[in-house]
Enzyme design. Structure first.
Site, short mmCIF file in Angstrom:
data_model
loop_
_atom_site.label_atom_id
_atom_site.label_comp_id
_atom_site.label_asym_id
_atom_site.label_seq_id
_atom_site.Cartn_x
_atom_site.Cartn_y
_atom_site.Cartn_z
N GLY A 1 4.59 -11.27 3.92
CA GLY A 1 3.08 -10.95 3.43
C GLY A 1 2.51 -12.11 2.32
N GLY B 1 -3.72 -13.18 -1.50
CA GLY B 1 -3.54 -12.14 -2.49
C GLY B 1 -2.47 -11.86 -3.40
CG LEU B 2 0.54 -8.32 -4.83
CD1 LEU B 2 0.31 -8.57 -6.57
CD2 LEU B 2 0.64 -6.86 -4.59
N GLY B 3 0.79 -11.29 -2.54
CA GLY B 3 2.00 -12.10 -1.83
C GLY B 3 1.87 -13.57 -2.34
CE1 TYR C 1 -1.52 0.19 1.86
CE2 TYR C 1 -2.65 1.59 0.46
CZ TYR C 1 -2.02 0.47 0.77
OH TYR C 1 -1.61 -0.33 -0.24
#
Ligand SMILES: *[C@@H]1O[C@H](CO)[C@@H](O)[C@H](O)[C@H]1NC(C)=O
Ligand SMILES: *[C@@H]1O[C@H](CO)[C@@H](O)[C@H](O)[C@H]1NC(C)=O
Ligand SMILES: *[C@@H]1O[C@H](CO)[C@@H](O)[C@H](O)[C@H]1NC(C)=O
Length: 333
Positions: A57, A61-63, A211
């Site tokens: 991923g 964003g974060l990845g 989630y």
């Protein structure tokens, strides 16, 4: 002009509005400053030249920020992407911003067991070593959708795929030891509990809830993995990246969205701030040999007693082996 029964042309009202704005900005700045000094940023200078890191991923964003920081440290970075085109773009951007050319794109749809097997085979065939495996990819589906394997998509992406992938890469990780598995979980696991008899829900009155359940599963998975890897040179830890200002809150309508924006701008992290704990667990010398722990803001944190239930973790593990159809010739962990 009259808004909500208030006359905006009145000077007193104007001054009050101005004061409220100044107060709001001050609060945000103070919170930002507080976050800056307390957020547990990782500023270690450790280099990762000669190491290979897989991150799932990685295209946003974060990845992407995690991949960027690790590329800056000189590692060979394997971007495991569902969409190769967007992976290629990410790769170009990361090479440009980090000057590290040792970045490769590999196709991986972690929600598909077939894709996980193909990816692992290619890695096993083409890579000499694997030092860090970062399970970063995640999804929160708004409705129940089953994958080609008959697995619910959020659980398949966030738990079952990473579970199988870890098995298929464990020999390479062991050969490369000391090596690390890093799992991006979430503090929001606290909002739910995990019923191990319902790991693959086919209906739910609120699918977004799955989630949180998958994040709970991430924690059990990490704890059980760490236990099974005792005595090897492979560690496994999970983390809460922080609440992230990722734009998903943008759709809230206007008056409601003001206090929300204050909270988001004040308390939430940008992806570039949120990646610190993942990077820390991937490379910091302080966590060499540390395994089966949960981290937030680059510090070890406690888990709820429910999340430390090793009987449930074991049960989750055994059931997951069945859901991903682990074969007899696959490595057992
Ligand atoms: C991605 O980049 C590789 C290597 O440059 C290229 O062979 C491939 O066609 C590209 N794929 C897509 C979908 O853009
Ligand atoms: C990886 O490759 C080795 C041989 O190089 C093979 O023995 C092993 O079964 C492969 N593992 C996987 C998971 O494909
Ligand atoms: C762990 O790694 C160290 C350093 O490479 C090595 O000396 C040791 O034999 C390894 N231990 C195991 C159990 O593989």
């Amino acid at each position: 002009m009259i808004v909500l029964g208030v006359d905006l042309s009145c000077p007193v009202i104007q001054i009050l509005i101005a004061l409220a704005l100044v107060a709001g900005l001050t609060v945000v700045s103070l919170l930002k400053f507080y976050a800056y000094i307390s957020c547990g940023y990782y500023r270690g200078k450790v280099r990762m030249n000669g190491k290979t890191v897989i991150i799932t991923g990685p295209t946003g964003g974060l990845g992407k920020e995690t991949a960027r920081e690790i590329a800056k440290k000189g590692a060979r970075v394997i971007l495991a992407c569902r969409n190769v085109e967007s992976g290629n773009r990410t790769k170009d951007e990361l090479i440009e911003s980090t000057k590290n050319e040792n970045i490769v794109v590999r196709k991986l749809d972690v929600s598909s067991l077939k894709s996980v097997r193909e990816f692992a085979q290619e890695i096993n065939r083409t890579e000499q070593r694997l030092d860090v495996l970062i399970h970063n990819a995640g999804t929160a589906e708004k409705s129940i959708k089953m994958t080609e394997d008959g697995l619910e998509t959020t659980m398949a992406t966030n738990h079952f795929g990473p579970f199988l992938l870890t098995h298929l890469l464990i020999d390479l990780l062991k050969r490369s030891g000391p090596s690390r598995v890093v799992v991006v979980a979430s503090e929001l696991y606290r909002l739910c509990s995990l019923n191990v008899n319902q790991l693959n829900p086919e209906r739910s009155w609120f699918p977004l809830w799955i989630y949180y359940i998958s994040k709970y599963a991430n924690i059990y998975f990490t704890n059980e993995l760490a236990k099974r890897l005792e005595g090897t040179n492979v560690t496994a830890n999970c983390l809460h990246p922080g609440m992230i200002d990722s734009g998903i809150w943008r759709n809230v309508p206007v008056p409601l969205n003001w206090p929300l924006q204050l909270i988001i701008k004040g308390f939430f992290k940008t992806p570039a701030q949120a990646c610190h704990t993942s990077v820390y667990l991937a490379c910091a010398e302080e966590v060499e040999g540390v395994s089966g722990k949960y981290f937030m803001d680059c510090k070890e944190r406690g888990l709820s007693s429910g999340a430390m239930d090793m009987n449930k973790a074991k049960k989750l593990w055994e059931l997951s082996e069945q859901y991903v159809h682990l074969k007899s010739q696959d490595p057992k962990i």
